[in-house]
Motif scaffolding. Structure first.
Motif, PDB file in Angstrom:
ATOM      1  N   THR A  36       0.814  -1.220   0.000  1.00 10.80           N
ATOM      2  CA  THR A  36       0.000   0.000   0.000  1.00 10.80           C
ATOM      3  C   THR A  36       0.845   1.267   0.000  1.00 10.80           C
ATOM      4  O   THR A  36       0.323   2.356  -0.240  1.00 10.80           O
ATOM      5  N   ALA A  37       2.145   1.154   0.256  1.00 14.55           N
ATOM      6  CA  ALA A  37       3.022   2.327   0.204  1.00 14.55           C
ATOM      7  C   ALA A  37       3.321   2.748  -1.224  1.00 14.55           C
ATOM      8  O   ALA A  37       3.719   3.891  -1.477  1.00 14.55           O
ATOM      9  N   GLU A  38       3.130   1.814  -2.160  1.00 13.75           N
ATOM     10  CA  GLU A  38       3.375   2.120  -3.569  1.00 13.75           C
ATOM     11  C   GLU A  38       2.268   3.036  -4.105  1.00 13.75           C
ATOM     12  O   GLU A  38       1.134   3.015  -3.625  1.00 13.75           O
ATOM     13  N   ALA A  39       2.613   3.824  -5.108  1.00 15.52           N
ATOM     14  CA  ALA A  39       1.620   4.709  -5.726  1.00 15.52           C
ATOM     15  C   ALA A  39       0.591   3.883  -6.482  1.00 15.52           C
ATOM     16  O   ALA A  39       0.940   2.961  -7.221  1.00 15.52           O
ATOM     17  N   ASP A  40      -0.679   4.206  -6.288  1.00 21.08           N
ATOM     18  CA  ASP A  40      -1.776   3.558  -7.004  1.00 21.08           C
ATOM     19  C   ASP A  40      -1.695   2.022  -6.931  1.00 21.08           C
ATOM     20  O   ASP A  40      -1.575   1.344  -7.956  1.00 21.08           O
ATOM     21  N   PRO A  41      -1.758   1.451  -5.732  1.00 19.04           N
ATOM     22  CA  PRO A  41      -1.649  -0.010  -5.614  1.00 19.04           C
ATOM     23  C   PRO A  41      -2.865  -0.702  -6.220  1.00 19.04           C
ATOM     24  O   PRO A  41      -3.965  -0.136  -6.265  1.00 19.04           O
ATOM     25  N   PRO A  42      -2.696  -1.935  -6.693  1.00 16.48           N
ATOM     26  CA  PRO A  42      -3.840  -2.676  -7.233  1.00 16.48           C
ATOM     27  C   PRO A  42      -4.758  -3.119  -6.101  1.00 16.48           C
ATOM     28  O   PRO A  42      -4.389  -3.042  -4.921  1.00 16.48           O
ATOM     29  N   PRO A  43      -5.963  -3.571  -6.429  1.00 19.99           N
ATOM     30  CA  PRO A  43      -6.848  -4.088  -5.385  1.00 19.99           C
ATOM     31  C   PRO A  43      -6.185  -5.246  -4.635  1.00 19.99           C
ATOM     32  O   PRO A  43      -5.518  -6.091  -5.240  1.00 19.99           O
ATOM     33  N   ILE A  44      -6.375  -5.254  -3.327  1.00 22.79           N
ATOM     34  CA  ILE A  44      -5.808  -6.308  -2.476  1.00 22.79           C
ATOM     35  C   ILE A  44      -6.944  -6.960  -1.715  1.00 22.79           C
ATOM     36  O   ILE A  44      -7.791  -6.284  -1.123  1.00 22.79           O
ATOM     37  N   LEU A  45      -6.962  -8.275  -1.716  1.00 23.09           N
ATOM     38  CA  LEU A  45      -8.011  -9.039  -1.049  1.00 23.09           C
ATOM     39  C   LEU A  45      -7.346 -10.069  -0.143  1.00 23.09           C
ATOM     40  O   LEU A  45      -6.535 -10.874  -0.600  1.00 23.09           O
ATOM     41  N   VAL A  46      -7.641 -10.006   1.150  1.00 18.10           N
ATOM     42  CA  VAL A  46      -7.092 -10.950   2.122  1.00 18.10           C
ATOM     43  C   VAL A  46      -8.192 -11.919   2.545  1.00 18.10           C
ATOM     44  O   VAL A  46      -9.293 -11.504   2.911  1.00 18.10           O
ATOM     45  N   VAL A  47      -7.902 -13.201   2.458  1.00 21.95           N
ATOM     46  CA  VAL A  47      -8.839 -14.232   2.909  1.00 21.95           C
ATOM     47  C   VAL A  47      -8.371 -14.723   4.269  1.00 21.95           C
ATOM     48  O   VAL A  47      -7.271 -15.257   4.411  1.00 21.95           O
ATOM     49  N   ALA A  80      -9.381 -21.309   0.091  1.00 21.18           N
ATOM     50  CA  ALA A  80      -9.328 -19.873   0.360  1.00 21.18           C
ATOM     51  C   ALA A  80      -8.865 -19.096  -0.873  1.00 21.18           C
ATOM     52  O   ALA A  80      -9.380 -18.010  -1.165  1.00 21.18           O
ATOM     53  N   CYS A  81      -7.893 -19.637  -1.606  1.00 18.89           N
ATOM     54  CA  CYS A  81      -7.467 -18.990  -2.851  1.00 18.89           C
ATOM     55  C   CYS A  81      -8.633 -18.875  -3.821  1.00 18.89           C
ATOM     56  O   CYS A  81      -8.833 -17.834  -4.458  1.00 18.89           O
ATOM     57  N   THR A 192      -8.434 -16.334 -17.938  1.00 23.20           N
ATOM     58  CA  THR A 192      -8.939 -17.181 -19.028  1.00 23.20           C
ATOM     59  C   THR A 192      -8.390 -18.602 -18.919  1.00 23.20           C
ATOM     60  O   THR A 192      -9.051 -19.553 -19.329  1.00 23.20           O
ATOM     61  N   MET A 193      -7.167 -18.740 -18.376  1.00 24.55           N
ATOM     62  CA  MET A 193      -6.624 -20.079 -18.138  1.00 24.55           C
ATOM     63  C   MET A 193      -7.470 -20.798 -17.089  1.00 24.55           C
ATOM     64  O   MET A 193      -7.826 -21.979 -17.251  1.00 24.55           O
ATOM     65  N   LEU A 194      -7.799 -20.109 -16.009  1.00 23.78           N
ATOM     66  CA  LEU A 194      -8.607 -20.715 -14.948  1.00 23.78           C
ATOM     67  C   LEU A 194     -10.002 -21.073 -15.454  1.00 23.78           C
ATOM     68  O   LEU A 194     -10.574 -22.098 -15.067  1.00 23.78           O
ATOM     69  N   GLU A 195     -10.554 -20.236 -16.319  1.00 26.75           N
ATOM     70  CA  GLU A 195     -11.862 -20.545 -16.906  1.00 26.75           C
ATOM     71  C   GLU A 195     -11.786 -21.768 -17.807  1.00 26.75           C
ATOM     72  O   GLU A 195     -12.770 -22.494 -17.967  1.00 26.75           O
ATOM     73  N   HIS A 196     -10.623 -22.014 -18.367  1.00 27.48           N
ATOM     74  CA  HIS A 196     -10.425 -23.153 -19.262  1.00 27.48           C
ATOM     75  C   HIS A 196     -10.225 -24.462 -18.499  1.00 27.48           C
ATOM     76  O   HIS A 196     -10.875 -25.470 -18.800  1.00 27.48           O
ATOM     77  N   ILE A 197      -9.353 -24.456 -17.474  1.00 24.76           N
ATOM     78  CA  ILE A 197      -8.994 -25.721 -16.808  1.00 24.76           C
ATOM     79  C   ILE A 197      -9.598 -25.869 -15.411  1.00 24.76           C
ATOM     80  O   ILE A 197      -9.548 -26.948 -14.835  1.00 24.76           O
ATOM     81  N   GLY A 198     -10.166 -24.789 -14.870  1.00 20.20           N
ATOM     82  CA  GLY A 198     -10.743 -24.851 -13.531  1.00 20.20           C
ATOM     83  C   GLY A 198      -9.839 -24.232 -12.485  1.00 20.20           C
ATOM     84  O   GLY A 198      -8.647 -23.994 -12.714  1.00 20.20           O
ATOM     85  N   LEU A 199     -10.405 -23.958 -11.326  1.00 17.57           N
ATOM     86  CA  LEU A 199      -9.664 -23.338 -10.222  1.00 17.57           C
ATOM     87  C   LEU A 199      -8.781 -24.365  -9.526  1.00 17.57           C
ATOM     88  O   LEU A 199      -8.637 -25.503  -9.973  1.00 17.57           O
ATOM     89  N   LEU A 200      -8.185 -23.973  -8.411  1.00 20.42           N
ATOM     90  CA  LEU A 200      -7.356 -24.882  -7.644  1.00 20.42           C
ATOM     91  C   LEU A 200      -8.206 -26.032  -7.106  1.00 20.42           C
ATOM     92  O   LEU A 200      -9.364 -25.830  -6.711  1.00 20.42           O
ATOM     93  N   ASP A 201      -7.637 -27.217  -7.079  1.00 16.60           N
ATOM     94  CA  ASP A 201      -8.337 -28.402  -6.599  1.00 16.60           C
ATOM     95  C   ASP A 201      -8.356 -28.374  -5.074  1.00 16.60           C
ATOM     96  O   ASP A 201      -7.314 -28.490  -4.419  1.00 16.60           O
TER      97      ASP A 201
END
Length: 300
Positions: A36-47, A80-81, A192-201
């Motif tokens: 968050t110290a970086e300029a314009d950080p990307p969205p961050i999601l913590v599970v 969780a991922c 698009t890769m995840l949509e093709h082969i599925g999420l983590l098992d």
């Protein structure tokens, strides 16, 4: 004349950072401070995987822009991922461990690499320890011969021989190249890769979930790329330090699950026997955390 109304177009940012944390409040706090110290950080999601160390309160107090998903039960790392992946809409998802220090330049390099080569399903950076030394982050798939050599310690005795094939010993991680598998501590995925082969098992509670994902990518034509000129610092093993025996159990349980899923049935009993012999040797040699593996490998 009435001035024209300015139109604003809202689009999803190309990357969302997904961090799964389990009783790692202090490393996570340092990780989030860096991000968050970086300029314009990307969205961050913590599970939150049902942690009890005050992490949720720390995020709410110190990082109000970070999205938090709180679980009442720990269903495992892969689950969780997947929660984080489903909760965002970006083209790329960075799976990031809470005990890492990531610079924006690294994320930019990884993202640019993926954008430039649309057949890459996942990529990851060179991983360093906190002292600046290399933390090997690439391995070959755990074929039976390679795992027998690894469990019996032959790779450590002969680090530049074929016995060290699994851990890719001898390679300095100094060139960008395609690999079998990447460490999941900092792993950029294409949606698009995840949509093709599925999420983590989610059958992999902890460990080998990224190995399985890389296997499925390689089987379906997606590339897995190690990017040598992108760097992340990784403490390593923070979630497992509190209970190393349990972590070992999860590792071997997931290894055996990987064999059930991907390799011929006759190979698993051989691997179990080798693991049990190696665990007995380690336990007798003073690594007492291996005693449960020595006793119960056949039940994992």
């Amino acid at each position: 004349m009435r001035p024209a109304r300015k139109e604003t177009v809202t689009t999803a940012l190309p990357v969302t950072i997904v961090i799964v944390s389990y009783n790692c409040r202090q490393p996570l706090q340092a990780c989030l401070l860096k991000l968050t110290a970086e300029a314009d950080p990307p969205p961050i999601l913590v599970v939150d995987n049902a942690f009890t160390d005050g992490t949720a309160e720390m995020i709410a107090r110190d990082f109000p822009t970070v999205q938090l998903i709180q679980n009442t039960k720990n269903h495992g790392f892969a689950s969780a991922c997947n929660q984080g992946i489903r909760a965002c809409a970006s083209d790329f998802i960075l799976l990031l461990n809470p005990d890492t220090m990531l610079k924006r330049a690294t994320l930019q390099k990884l993202t640019d690499t993926m954008r430039a080569q649309p057949n890459i399903g996942a990529c990851g950076p060179r991983v360093l320890n906190t002292d600046g030394s290399l933390q090997p982050s690439c391995r070959r798939f755990p074929a039976l011969g390679a795992m027998v050599c690894d469990e019996l310690g032959l790779g450590r005795l002969f680090p530049h021989s074929r016995f060290a094939k699994y851990r890719m010993n001898g390679w300095e991680h100094d060139k960008t190249r395609d690999v079998d598998q990447l460490m999941g501590s900092c792993l950029l995925l294409r949606r698009t890769m995840l949509e093709h082969i599925g999420l983590l098992d989610e059958r992999f509670f902890l460990y080998f979930e990224e190995v399985d994902l890389c296997w499925r990518m390689r089987q379906t034509g997606w590339r897995v790329l190690f990017v040598a000129d992108a760097v992340v610092t990784h403490l390593g093993g923070e979630s497992s330090k509190a209970d190393p025996r349990n972590a070992l159990g999860h590792r071997y349980r997931s290894l055996f699950a990987f064999y059930r899923k991907h390799y011929p049935a006759w190979q698993l009993p051989i691997l179990r026997l080798v693991v049990q012999i190696a665990a007995v040797a380690r336990a007798v040699g003073g690594q007492r955390d291996y005693w449960p593996i020595a006793r119960y490998a056949w039940k994992l």
